[in-house]
Write a protein that holds these residues in place. Structure first.
Motif, PDB file in Angstrom:
ATOM      1  N   GLN A  99       9.814  26.815  24.085  1.00  0.00           N
ATOM      2  CA  GLN A  99      10.119  28.052  23.671  1.00  0.00           C
ATOM      3  C   GLN A  99      10.176  27.675  25.921  1.00  0.00           C
ATOM      4  N   ILE A 100      11.741  28.338  25.574  1.00  0.00           N
ATOM      5  CA  ILE A 100      11.701  28.346  27.501  1.00  0.00           C
ATOM      6  C   ILE A 100      12.361  29.835  28.099  1.00  0.00           C
ATOM      7  N   ALA A 101      11.358  30.761  28.129  1.00  0.00           N
ATOM      8  CA  ALA A 101      11.313  32.003  29.007  1.00  0.00           C
ATOM      9  C   ALA A 101      12.145  32.093  29.341  1.00  0.00           C
ATOM     10  N   SER A 102      12.955  32.004  30.773  1.00  0.00           N
ATOM     11  CA  SER A 102      14.577  32.290  31.074  1.00  0.00           C
ATOM     12  C   SER A 102      15.177  32.453  30.063  1.00  0.00           C
ATOM     13  N   LEU A 103      15.834  31.838  29.122  1.00  0.00           N
ATOM     14  CA  LEU A 103      16.197  31.576  28.527  1.00  0.00           C
ATOM     15  C   LEU A 103      16.254  32.512  27.260  1.00  0.00           C
ATOM     16  N   ASP A 104      15.025  32.936  26.300  1.00  0.00           N
ATOM     17  CA  ASP A 104      14.470  34.270  25.870  1.00  0.00           C
ATOM     18  C   ASP A 104      13.953  35.148  25.808  1.00  0.00           C
ATOM     19  N   ASP A 105      14.523  35.518  27.439  1.00  0.00           N
ATOM     20  CA  ASP A 105      14.698  36.679  28.104  1.00  0.00           C
ATOM     21  C   ASP A 105      15.973  37.433  28.471  1.00  0.00           C
ATOM     22  N   GLU A 106      16.919  36.194  28.447  1.00  0.00           N
ATOM     23  CA  GLU A 106      17.924  36.078  28.464  1.00  0.00           C
ATOM     24  C   GLU A 106      18.588  36.416  29.808  1.00  0.00           C
ATOM     25  N   SER A 107      17.671  35.908  30.647  1.00  0.00           N
ATOM     26  CA  SER A 107      17.784  36.111  32.210  1.00  0.00           C
ATOM     27  C   SER A 107      18.406  34.781  32.826  1.00  0.00           C
ATOM     28  N   THR A 108      18.788  34.010  31.563  1.00  0.00           N
ATOM     29  CA  THR A 108      19.745  32.781  32.666  1.00  0.00           C
ATOM     30  C   THR A 108      20.186  32.409  31.579  1.00  0.00           C
ATOM     31  N   THR A 109      21.186  31.244  31.131  1.00  0.00           N
ATOM     32  CA  THR A 109      22.111  30.343  30.476  1.00  0.00           C
ATOM     33  C   THR A 109      21.866  29.353  30.182  1.00  0.00           C
ATOM     34  N   THR A 110      21.798  28.209  29.505  1.00  0.00           N
ATOM     35  CA  THR A 110      21.554  27.571  29.446  1.00  0.00           C
ATOM     36  C   THR A 110      22.212  25.968  30.241  1.00  0.00           C
ATOM     37  N   SER A 111      23.702  25.967  30.935  1.00  0.00           N
ATOM     38  CA  SER A 111      24.299  25.071  32.166  1.00  0.00           C
ATOM     39  C   SER A 111      23.548  26.603  33.039  1.00  0.00           C
ATOM     40  N   GLU A 112      23.728  27.472  33.417  1.00  0.00           N
ATOM     41  CA  GLU A 112      23.035  27.586  34.449  1.00  0.00           C
ATOM     42  C   GLU A 112      21.510  26.925  34.746  1.00  0.00           C
ATOM     43  N   LEU A 113      21.005  26.136  33.629  1.00  0.00           N
ATOM     44  CA  LEU A 113      19.182  25.877  34.252  1.00  0.00           C
ATOM     45  C   LEU A 113      20.206  24.567  34.554  1.00  0.00           C
ATOM     46  N   LEU A 114      20.799  23.537  34.321  1.00  0.00           N
ATOM     47  CA  LEU A 114      21.045  21.887  34.300  1.00  0.00           C
ATOM     48  C   LEU A 114      22.545  22.427  36.324  1.00  0.00           C
ATOM     49  N   GLN A 115      22.925  23.430  35.876  1.00  0.00           N
ATOM     50  CA  GLN A 115      23.084  23.672  37.124  1.00  0.00           C
ATOM     51  C   GLN A 115      22.247  23.991  38.451  1.00  0.00           C
TER      52      GLN A 115
END
Ligand SMILES: NC(=O)c1ccc[n+]([C@@H]2O[C@H](COP(=O)([O-])OP(=O)(O)OC[C@H]3O[C@@H](n4cnc5c(N)ncnc54)[C@H](OP(=O)(O)O)[C@@H]3O)[C@@H](O)[C@H]2O)c1
Length: 215
Positions: A99-115
Motif C-alpha cells: 500500500q502506498i498512502a499517497s496513491l491510495d488517497d490519490e494525492s499523487t500519481t505513479t509517474s509523479e512519484l518517479l519524478q
C-alpha cells in the motif's frame, strides 16, 4: 535518437527493446541482478542490443525507459538520471507494490512519484496501458486507418516531443494528455487501460476516466 536505455528487462523492458530494435534503434538493458544474467536475452535480441549495469543503460540512453516494479523505484540512484528523458511505464498494484498512502488517497500519481525520486530527470509517462507483447504485435505504420494510440503525459514539452517521436517510430499514434498529474486518466481500471484504441477512441476514454474515489 539512436539508443534506448532500458532499466528493467522483464516483460515491458524486453518488449520495448524488441520494438526499438525492429525500428533501427540500439538498446542497452539492465536489471537488478547484473548484466551477466541478461546474456540469453541479449543473444536473442541480436547485435544491436547489449546488457550493462543500470548506470551503463542510463548513460547510454538518448531516452531511458524505467520498467521496474513501482515498489523498486526507490532503489534507483537519482544522480544517474540527471538531465535524462525518462519514460515511465509503471502501474500501481498494491498486491505487488504494497500500500502506498499517497496513491491510495490519490494525492499523487505513479509517474509523479518517479519524478519526485528523480528530480533532475524529465519523466514522461508512456507504455503503462498496453500489454507488453502488444508493443510489437499491434504496431502499425503511420497513416494506417484505426492505428492504435498510446498516451503520454509529462511536465516538459521537449521531453514529450522526443518520446512521442519514438512511439510513432515504433508503430503507434500518440495522445498527449497533459502534465504528469493527469496520468491517473490512464491508470489501472480506467476505460482506456490495456484496451486497443485508436486516437479518437482513446481520447474519449481518457475524458471519461474517473478517479477511484468516484468509481
Ligand atoms: N507486464 C506488462 O505487460 C506491463 C505493461 C505495462 C506496464 N507494466 C508495468 O511496468 C512495470 C514493470 O513490469 P514488468 O511486467 O515488466 O515487470 P517484470 O517482468 O517483473 O520485470 C521487472 C524487471 O525490473 C528489474 N528490476 C527490479 N528492480 C530493479 C532495480 N532496482 N534496478 C534495475 N532493475 C530492476 C528486474 O530485474 P531482476 O529480474 O534482475 O530483479 C526485471 O528485469 C510495472 O510497474 C508494471 O505494472 C507492465
Amino acid at each position: 535518437m539512436a539508443t534506448i536505455g532500458i532499466v528493467g528487462s522483464g516483460n515491458i523492458g524486453s518488449w520495448v527493446a524488441r520494438a526499438a530494435l525492429a525500428h533501427g534503434y540500439e538498446v542497452v538493458l539492465s536489471n537488478s541482478r547484473g548484466p551477466q544474467t541478461l546474456s540469453e536475452l541479449v543473444t536473442e535480441l541480436g547485435p544491436h542490443a547489449r546488457a550493462g549495469t543500470t548506470a551503463d543503460a542510463v548513460a547510454a540512453g538518448d531516452l531511458v525507459l524505467v520498467a521496474i516494479p513501482l515498489k523498486n523505484i526507490s532503489e534507483l540512484d537519482p544522480e544517474l538520471f540527471t538531465g535524462k528523458v525518462v519514460i515511465d511505464a509503471n502501474n500501481y498494484y498494491p498486491q505487488r507494490d504494497g500500500q502506498i498512502a499517497s496513491l491510495d488517497d490519490e494525492s499523487t500519481t505513479t509517474s509523479e512519484l518517479l519524478q519526485a525520486h528523480l528530480p533532475d530527470a524529465k519523466v514522461v509517462k508512456a507504455f503503462n496501458h498496453i500489454a507488453a507483447a502488444e508493443i510489437v504485435s499491434t504496431a502499425q505504420p503511420a497513416g494506417t486507418p484505426g492505428r492504435r494510440a498510446l498516451v503520454i503525459a509529462g511536465d516538459d514539452q521537449t521531453a514529450k516531443d522526443q518520446v512521442a517521436a519514438f512511439i510513432d517510430a515504433i508503430g503507434f499514434d500518440v495522445l498527449d494528455i497533459g502534465p504528469l498529474s493527469e496520468g491517473w486518466r490512464i491508470q489501472r481500471d480506467t476505460p482506456g487501460y490495456v484496451r486497443q484504441r485508436d486516437l479518437t477512441q482513446l481520447r474519449a476514454d481518457v475524458e471519461a476516466a474517473k478517479r477511484y474515489r468516484d468509481m
